[in-house]
Design an enzyme around this catalytic site. Structure first.
Site, PDB file in Angstrom:
ATOM      1  N   HIS A   1       2.034   2.077 -12.328  1.00 27.98           N
ATOM      2  CA  HIS A   1       1.849   2.769 -11.055  1.00 27.98           C
ATOM      3  C   HIS A   1       1.491   4.238 -11.249  1.00 27.98           C
ATOM      4  O   HIS A   1       1.587   5.026 -10.312  1.00 27.98           O
ATOM      5  CB  HIS A   1       3.130   2.676 -10.205  1.00 27.98           C
ATOM      6  CG  HIS A   1       3.517   1.282  -9.834  1.00 27.98           C
ATOM      7  ND1 HIS A   1       4.079   0.418 -10.731  1.00 27.98           N
ATOM      8  CD2 HIS A   1       3.409   0.611  -8.665  1.00 27.98           C
ATOM      9  CE1 HIS A   1       4.305  -0.743 -10.139  1.00 27.98           C
ATOM     10  NE2 HIS A   1       3.908  -0.656  -8.884  1.00 27.98           N
TER      11      HIS A   1
ATOM     12  N   GLU B   1      -4.750  -6.984  -1.593  1.00 31.12           N
ATOM     13  CA  GLU B   1      -5.773  -5.941  -1.641  1.00 31.12           C
ATOM     14  C   GLU B   1      -7.191  -6.492  -1.680  1.00 31.12           C
ATOM     15  O   GLU B   1      -8.089  -5.966  -1.016  1.00 31.12           O
ATOM     16  CB  GLU B   1      -5.522  -5.023  -2.841  1.00 31.12           C
ATOM     17  CG  GLU B   1      -4.301  -4.132  -2.725  1.00 31.12           C
ATOM     18  CD  GLU B   1      -3.004  -4.840  -3.081  1.00 31.12           C
ATOM     19  OE1 GLU B   1      -1.932  -4.251  -2.867  1.00 31.12           O
ATOM     20  OE2 GLU B   1      -3.084  -5.995  -3.580  1.00 31.12           O
TER      21      GLU B   1
END
Length: 325
Positions: free
Chosen positions: A129, A60
């Site tokens: 998450h 990322e």
């Protein structure tokens, strides 16, 4: 008007902007050959080719930084994180590069980039998450932050975000991707920084955004059957923040409740409460209260997960608490 799912509205927005402007491109994890982790980008690789729909490795910080560099030299990247939880790896790129380059270069560089993906609690995806990043990114000067709750707003706000000259944090929601709603035909833009009065009411004002809107509307329907009429305002944009319709509603109702999915400490809801109690002090007949997610990491267990975020029932209790003063 057409009926579209939330994910279809997002896909339409991306495709229309890529057709309109050859400088727009999409990059992220599984956006191409896999057709998107949540199928938002389905069909775009075949339509626009691998030079404009770029499958990135699970890195990322790397592809966020590449997108920022591309934006600085004239392109308009759309960077998809598979989940906003993974953006934590790229936080330095967003905080110290995308958000600051325009100021630190004295306006010599702009950074027209959109970072998008699902935010907040999904379904039993565990503590790492399931985090809501609303307040984390709304805290940063130099970025805009939007959180659409409907397919129409998802399309209109994403098109506006892609055209914006500033970095835009675009918070979607996995639980909304399958939701269907009416989307206007033709060109459809929703301006960033304009909230929406979704429901009229003179008893209490309820302010929310993103995934919490359906729960708030369900609560308002329940309370309406009891004669309690709630005005419901969807902020849609968290930075910049448009509270003018909220102030107008609170001047009529005298009571307000703010509903957010995320943690309470230092949240966007706390900012809204602060402004309301300063700007509407003379009109308020009760303290402004909040309904928030639990101040703890998200449990994996389904029943505990459901108890950790606001529901229609907890919103009903929140409105009743405001009315009890």
């Amino acid at each position: 008007m057409r009926k579209l799912r939330y994910r279809e509205a997002l896909r339409e927005a991306i495709a229309e902007e890529m057709e309109r402007d050859p400088n727009v491109f999409l990059m992220g994890e599984e956006v191409g050959y896999y057709q998107g982790a949540y199928k938002v980008t389905e069909g775009l690789l075949e339509r626009f080719g691998a030079e404009r729909v770029v499958d990135a490795p699970i890195a990322e910080s790397g592809f966020a930084g590449l997108g920022i560099g591309a934006a600085m030299v004239g392109l308009r990247p759309i960077i998809e994180f598979m989940t906003w939880n993974f953006s934590a790896v790229a936080f330095d790129q967003i905080l110290n590069n995308a958000a600051k380059v325009r100021q630190m270069s004295g306006g010599q560089f702009t950074c027209p980039i959109v970072f998008r993906g699902p935010n907040g609690v999904a379904r039993q995806t565990g503590a790492q998450h399931s985090q809501s990043f609303d307040a984390i990114y709304a805290y940063i000067p130099g970025v805009k932050v939007v959180a659409p709750a409907t397919p129409a707003d998802a399309k209109g706000l994403l098109k506006s975000a892609i055209r914006d000259e500033n970095p835009v944090i675009f918070l979607e929601d996995e639980r909304l991707y399958g939701v269907t709603g009416e989307v206007p035909d033709g060109e459809h833009l929703v301006p960033i920084g304009v909230s929406n009065l979704v429901r009229q009411g003179a008893t209490a004002t309820v302010v929310t955004w993103g995934k919490m809107l359906p729960a708030v509307l369900a609560a308002a329907e329940t309370l309406g059957r009891e004669g309690v009429e709630c005005a419901v305002i969807d902020l849609r944009s968290l930075r910049p923040l448009d509270l003018a319709p909220v102030y107008a509603s609170v001047a009529e109702t005298g009571r307000a409740l703010v509903v957010q999915e995320g943690w309470p400490y230092g949240g966007v809801g706390a900012e809204v409460v602060d402004r309301l109690q300063r700007e509407c002090f003379a009109q308020l007949r009760a303290p402004v209260l909040r309904v928030t997610g639990r101040d703890a990491s998200m449990p994996y267990n389904k029943h505990l997960e459901d108890l950790s975020i606001p529901s229609a029932e907890t919103v009903v209790r929140g409105v009743r608490a405001v009315l009890a003063y």
